[in-house]
Scaffold this active site. Structure first.
Site, PDB file in Angstrom:
ATOM      1  N   GLN A 214       1.043   6.177  11.644  1.00 17.82           N
ATOM      2  CA  GLN A 214       0.834   7.074  10.210  1.00 17.82           C
ATOM      3  C   GLN A 214       3.078   7.396   9.958  1.00 17.82           C
ATOM      4  OE1 GLN A 214      -1.372  10.376  10.800  1.00 17.82           O
ATOM      5  NE2 GLN A 214      -3.203   8.796  10.490  1.00 17.82           N
ATOM      6  N   GLY A 215       2.794   6.579   8.696  1.00 13.38           N
ATOM      7  CA  GLY A 215       4.168   6.773   8.639  1.00 13.38           C
ATOM      8  C   GLY A 215       5.618   5.681   8.689  1.00 13.38           C
ATOM      9  N   ASP A 216       4.657   4.531   9.639  1.00  8.14           N
ATOM     10  CA  ASP A 216       5.241   3.685   9.801  1.00  8.14           C
ATOM     11  C   ASP A 216       5.680   2.957   8.958  1.00  8.14           C
ATOM     12  OD1 ASP A 216       6.952   4.299  12.023  1.00  8.14           O
ATOM     13  OD2 ASP A 216       5.432   3.533  13.802  1.00  8.14           O
ATOM     14  N   SER A 217       4.588   2.681   8.148  1.00  9.68           N
ATOM     15  CA  SER A 217       3.811   1.909   7.378  1.00  9.68           C
ATOM     16  C   SER A 217       5.282   1.217   6.126  1.00  9.68           C
ATOM     17  CB  SER A 217       2.846   2.176   6.292  1.00  9.68           C
ATOM     18  OG  SER A 217       1.184   2.156   6.986  1.00  9.68           O
TER      19      SER A 217
ATOM     20  N   ASP B 169      -0.149  -7.963   1.223  1.00 14.93           N
ATOM     21  CA  ASP B 169       0.160  -6.721   1.365  1.00 14.93           C
ATOM     22  C   ASP B 169       1.752  -6.290   1.426  1.00 14.93           C
ATOM     23  OD1 ASP B 169      -0.016  -3.942   1.429  1.00 14.93           O
ATOM     24  OD2 ASP B 169      -0.059  -3.502   4.053  1.00 14.93           O
TER      25      ASP B 169
ATOM     26  N   HIS C  23       0.725  -0.679  -0.117  1.00 15.40           N
ATOM     27  CA  HIS C  23      -0.013   0.067  -0.106  1.00 15.40           C
ATOM     28  C   HIS C  23       0.835   1.308  -0.283  1.00 15.40           C
ATOM     29  CE1 HIS C  23       0.063  -0.082   4.189  1.00 15.40           C
ATOM     30  NE2 HIS C  23       0.336   1.384   4.448  1.00 15.40           N
TER      31      HIS C  23
END
Length: 271
Positions: free
Chosen positions: A214-217, A123, A74
């Protein structure tokens, strides 16, 4: 281009576009290391982040060979035709320290062909760099089909990232780390109806407090010297009984290894 997928309390899509033309991130996007502590890429040389040309960081990743990075689908879905829009930054603890480490352009993006939505699994993506990293940036082995034992509940795993320090808060300027226990499949299924143990694994504390955001994906979940998980999705950040959900790397060993072996080594060393 999205960050890590995390769901808000209403299970809404929380997708941040990184200023690049990319497909909208399904589900949610949250994963920073909430409750984490400062870490160094000297200790975790495989920990990298994905950025735009201007240095804006939007996801994490794991160096798996000197020229390949494993991340979440993603994070890069929709960028396969324009891989040069994506950069990998390695060896830079502080995102503002632009003279530290290296920033390498991506030349090829592979997204798992079955990926449509992180909540449905698959993913995982592999990036091929335009230049090969030198020996200062040691890759991390990925979990194999023989590593089922490494996923035992309560196994302590390390998560790493530069994402938000609280849900809806600011992203971290520095690399952060935290240790979280793996959660049983049964318990995770109770937390998330869409959890699929064949392709996902959960980690976190029942009381919450420590999690990605958020941002660690796309960033790593590591135990036993292996990449066990890829930060994928969740609900909020560090909520009670809402552990982080990670791609179960072991389940995609064959596909990932095909990508890691797919191109010859590049002649240029950076770093």
């Amino acid at each position: 281009m999205g960050e890590k997928i995390r769901m808000g309390r209403a299970l809404a899509v929380v997708c941040l576009l990184a200023g690049l033309v990319a497909a909208a991130v399904p589900a949610s996007a949250d994963v920073r290391i909430v409750g984490g502590t400062r870490a160094s890429t000297q200790d975790y040389p495989y920990a990298v982040y994905l950025a735009q040309q201007d240095g804006f960081q939007f996801c994490g990743g794991t160096l798996a060979t000197s020229e390949k990075v494993v991340t979440a689908a993603h994070c890069v879905k929709g960028e396969q035709e324009t891989p040069g829009n994506v950069y990998v930054v390695a060896g830079r603890d502080d995102k503002k320290a632009t003279n530290a480490g290296v920033m390498v352009q991506v030349r090829h993006i592979w997204v798992h062909p079955s990926y449509t939505d992180a909540l449905k699994g698959h993913d995982v993506a592999v990036l091929t760099l335009s230049k090969r990293m030198n020996a200062n940036y040691a890759p991390l082995p990925i979990a194999t089909p023989d590593d089922q034992w490494a996923y035992e509940p309560n196994t302590m795993a390390t998560i790493l990232g530069w994402g938000r320090t609280s849900s809806g808060g600011q992203t971290s300027q520095y690399l952060l780390r935290a240790d979280v226990p793996l959660v049983s499949d049964e318990s995770c299924k109770q937390s998330f109806g869409k959890f699929n143990p064949a392709s996902m694994v959960c980690a976190g504390y029942a009381q919450g407090g420590i999690d990605g955001c958020q941002g660690d994906s796309g960033g790593p979940m590591v135990a036993h010297g292996r990449l066990l998980g890829i930060s994928s999705w969740g609900e909020g950040c560090a909520l009670a009984n809402k552990p982080g959900v990670y791609t179960r790397v072991m389940a995609y060993y064959k596909e990932i290894m095909e990508q890691l072996r797919s191109t010859p080594r590049l002649g240029t060393l950076v770093g």
